[in-house]
Design an enzyme around this catalytic site. Structure first.
Site, short mmCIF file in Angstrom:
data_model
loop_
_atom_site.label_atom_id
_atom_site.label_comp_id
_atom_site.label_asym_id
_atom_site.label_seq_id
_atom_site.Cartn_x
_atom_site.Cartn_y
_atom_site.Cartn_z
N ILE A 93 0.83 -1.20 0.00
CA ILE A 93 0.00 0.00 0.00
C ILE A 93 0.86 1.26 0.00
O ILE A 93 1.69 1.47 0.88
CB ILE A 93 -0.95 0.02 1.21
CG1 ILE A 93 -1.72 -1.31 1.30
CG2 ILE A 93 -1.91 1.20 1.10
CD1 ILE A 93 -2.49 -1.69 0.05
N LYS A 94 0.62 2.08 -1.01
CA LYS A 94 1.36 3.32 -1.19
C LYS A 94 0.66 4.44 -0.44
O LYS A 94 -0.53 4.72 -0.68
CB LYS A 94 1.42 3.65 -2.69
CG LYS A 94 2.75 4.15 -3.19
CD LYS A 94 2.70 4.24 -4.71
CE LYS A 94 4.01 4.75 -5.26
NZ LYS A 94 3.91 4.95 -6.73
#
Length: 231
Positions: A93-94
């Site tokens: 997850i960015k």
């Protein structure tokens, strides 16, 4: 140094994997837009391809997927990250390098949801994500150099800080927004773990005028000497 592809287009991902042996993928909202698909369709197609190729989890082939950039609350970021992370075990997850982002990343890592803290533009921004155990940190190169900054020392400083405090290799440094083959070299010399770039940059990195000249020289020699032996 690992090579990631900065794209959400399946044809580019497949070509880069087959040709250059990329080690992962990074996406962002602009890449999703360029794919011409809705968000869930675009990342779903990547997840399906990963399963078809048998690429295992994020340890083998990580794919960074960015949360909705409008979300600026840590709790909401975490909820969004959980939904995206449940789609595919390769998804990392960015999250943006903000106070809320670092808070969310810290909590997500404790849950076992791996994170990539992105939009890093200074060494100081890179320290807390590493201290809190994020899998990746993404210092941007292209944007800074477009504005007249030389990024060699910037990346070297992050590498040095990570080595000083035992973060190096635990939180991996992804040099992001890489636009030229020279930037590949600068990041490799500094000791960055990963570069991520568009497919055209990888293609450019394999081009050199002297290589073309050499091929033409040897073609000429073959045609006038070696090739005649086969006649």
């Amino acid at each position: 140094m690992k090579y990631f592809l900065d794209s959400a287009k399946m044809e580019e991902i497949k070509e880069a994997y087959a040709t250059f042996g990329i080690d992962g993928v990074t996406t962002n909202p602009r890449h999703i837009q360029a794919s011409g698909k809705p968000f869930l369709d675009a990342i779903g197609d990547i997840a399906d391809w990963i399963r078809e190729e048998g690429l295992g989890g994020y340890e083998r082939f990580p794919v960074s997927v960015e949360i909705n950039p409008h979300i600026d609350d840590a709790n909401a970021m975490i909820e969004e990250a959980r939904k995206i992370g449940s789609i595919c075990k390769n998804f990392v997850i960015k999250i943006p390098a903000t106070e809320a982002g670092v808070t969310a990343a810290r909590r997500l890592e404790k849950e076992g949801i791996r994170t990539n803290v992105t939009l890093i533009f200074s060494p100081s921004q890179a320290i807390l994500p590493a201290k809190n155990g994020s899998l990746f940190v993404s210092p941007f190169i292209g944007w800074k150099e477009q504005n007249g900054e030389d990024c060699k020392q910037y990346i070297q400083d992050i590498v040095t800080i990570y080595k000083n405090y035992g973060f190096y290799g635990k939180t991996q440094i992804i040099c992001a927004a890489v636009r030229t083959p020279k930037q590949f070299t600068d990041c490799a010399v500094a000791g960055a773990d990963i570069v991520t770039a568009g497919l055209v940059v990888y293609k450019d990195s394999m081009h050199h005028a002297y290589t073309r000249q050499g091929i033409e020289t040897f073609e000429d020699a073959w045609d006038h000497t070696v090739g005649n032996e086969d006649a």
